[in-house]
Design a protein around this motif. Structure first.
Motif, PDB file in Angstrom:
ATOM      1  N   UNK A  65      11.138  -0.481   2.046  1.00  0.00           N
ATOM      2  CA  UNK A  65       9.878   0.156   2.442  1.00  0.00           C
ATOM      3  C   UNK A  65       8.894   0.163   1.270  1.00  0.00           C
ATOM      4  N   UNK A  66       7.632  -0.106   1.592  1.00  0.00           N
ATOM      5  CA  UNK A  66       6.586  -0.110   0.570  1.00  0.00           C
ATOM      6  C   UNK A  66       5.352   0.667   1.011  1.00  0.00           C
ATOM      7  N   UNK A  67       5.373   1.188   2.227  1.00  0.00           N
ATOM      8  CA  UNK A  67       4.236   1.952   2.738  1.00  0.00           C
ATOM      9  C   UNK A  67       4.748   3.281   3.261  1.00  0.00           C
ATOM     10  N   UNK A  68       4.010   4.356   2.935  1.00  0.00           N
ATOM     11  CA  UNK A  68       4.472   5.699   3.247  1.00  0.00           C
ATOM     12  C   UNK A  68       3.382   6.515   3.921  1.00  0.00           C
ATOM     13  N   UNK A  69       3.833   7.425   4.807  1.00  0.00           N
ATOM     14  CA  UNK A  69       2.903   8.212   5.625  1.00  0.00           C
ATOM     15  C   UNK A  69       2.704   9.630   5.117  1.00  0.00           C
ATOM     16  N   UNK A  70       3.775  10.269   4.613  1.00  0.00           N
ATOM     17  CA  UNK A  70       3.662  11.664   4.169  1.00  0.00           C
ATOM     18  C   UNK A  70       4.914  12.071   3.406  1.00  0.00           C
ATOM     19  N   UNK A  71       4.786  13.178   2.666  1.00  0.00           N
ATOM     20  CA  UNK A  71       5.867  13.698   1.838  1.00  0.00           C
ATOM     21  C   UNK A  71       5.918  15.217   1.988  1.00  0.00           C
ATOM     22  N   UNK A  99      -2.173  10.074   0.623  1.00  0.00           N
ATOM     23  CA  UNK A  99      -0.857  10.503   1.111  1.00  0.00           C
ATOM     24  C   UNK A  99      -0.823  12.023   1.223  1.00  0.00           C
ATOM     25  N   UNK A 100      -0.532  12.576   2.411  1.00  0.00           N
ATOM     26  CA  UNK A 100      -0.394  14.026   2.534  1.00  0.00           C
ATOM     27  C   UNK A 100       0.899  14.500   1.858  1.00  0.00           C
ATOM     28  N   UNK A 113      -1.747  19.066   0.186  1.00  0.00           N
ATOM     29  CA  UNK A 113      -2.571  18.356  -0.787  1.00  0.00           C
ATOM     30  C   UNK A 113      -2.564  16.884  -0.416  1.00  0.00           C
ATOM     31  N   UNK A 114      -3.417  16.128  -1.051  1.00  0.00           N
ATOM     32  CA  UNK A 114      -3.272  14.674  -1.029  1.00  0.00           C
ATOM     33  C   UNK A 114      -2.753  14.280  -2.410  1.00  0.00           C
ATOM     34  N   UNK A 115      -2.122  13.125  -2.468  1.00  0.00           N
ATOM     35  CA  UNK A 115      -1.630  12.655  -3.758  1.00  0.00           C
ATOM     36  C   UNK A 115      -2.777  12.518  -4.753  1.00  0.00           C
ATOM     37  N   UNK A 116      -3.933  12.093  -4.266  1.00  0.00           N
ATOM     38  CA  UNK A 116      -5.104  11.965  -5.133  1.00  0.00           C
ATOM     39  C   UNK A 116      -5.561  13.288  -5.716  1.00  0.00           C
ATOM     40  N   UNK A 117      -5.418  14.367  -4.959  1.00  0.00           N
ATOM     41  CA  UNK A 117      -5.756  15.687  -5.487  1.00  0.00           C
ATOM     42  C   UNK A 117      -4.771  16.096  -6.579  1.00  0.00           C
ATOM     43  N   UNK A 118      -3.502  15.769  -6.364  1.00  0.00           N
ATOM     44  CA  UNK A 118      -2.471  16.146  -7.330  1.00  0.00           C
ATOM     45  C   UNK A 118      -2.490  15.265  -8.581  1.00  0.00           C
TER      46      UNK A 118
END
Length: 130
Positions: A65-71, A99-100, A113-118
């Motif tokens: 897997x190389x694409x992800x939807x959420x964590x 990414x949420x 959060x989004x990954x970009x916020x973190x």
């Protein structure tokens, strides 16, 4: 979101944290809906410890897997744990800044959060001369 968070909470049970006694579970969902879990695994040499988010991500990447939807991330303290800086950078290698990331606050509360916020202004492949 609740289903992924519950999966992360369940992963806490596999944690090995005899030193910090801070157990963490994570669940990452791939773009095609597969879910991978991870837990923290401590080592007497702290730098060799494995973080829950990295374990979940690594298992998914190992399976192609190389694409992800959420964590989702949870600790046994239910204290709003977020991925650490090292985990954020590892996630940024495979996940977009949108990414949420759901963090268990306890008592039914969840911070999103989004990954970009973190991790703003992350280091990416574009920064490397490859």
């Amino acid at each position: 979101m609740n289903d992924l968070l519950e999966t992360a909470r369940t992963a806490i049970g596999d944690s090995y944290a005899p030193y910090s006694e801070y157990r963490v579970g994570a669940a990452i969902e791939t773009a095609d809906g597969a879910v991978y879990t991870g837990c923290n695994i401590e080592n007497a040499n702290y730098s060799n410890s494995i973080h829950a988010e990295e374990l979940a991500l690594s298992k998914a990447v190992q399976d192609g897997h190389r694409e992800f939807a959420r964590l989702a991330v949870a600790s046994d303290k239910r204290d709003g744990v977020t991925p650490c800086g090292m985990c954020r950078q590892s996630l940024a290698e495979f996940c977009g800044e949108d990414l949420p990331v759901y963090c268990d606050e306890g008592d039914g509360e969840v911070s999103e959060y989004t990954l970009g916020e973190l991790l703003p202004n992350t280091i990416t492949k574009a920064h490397l001369d490859v």
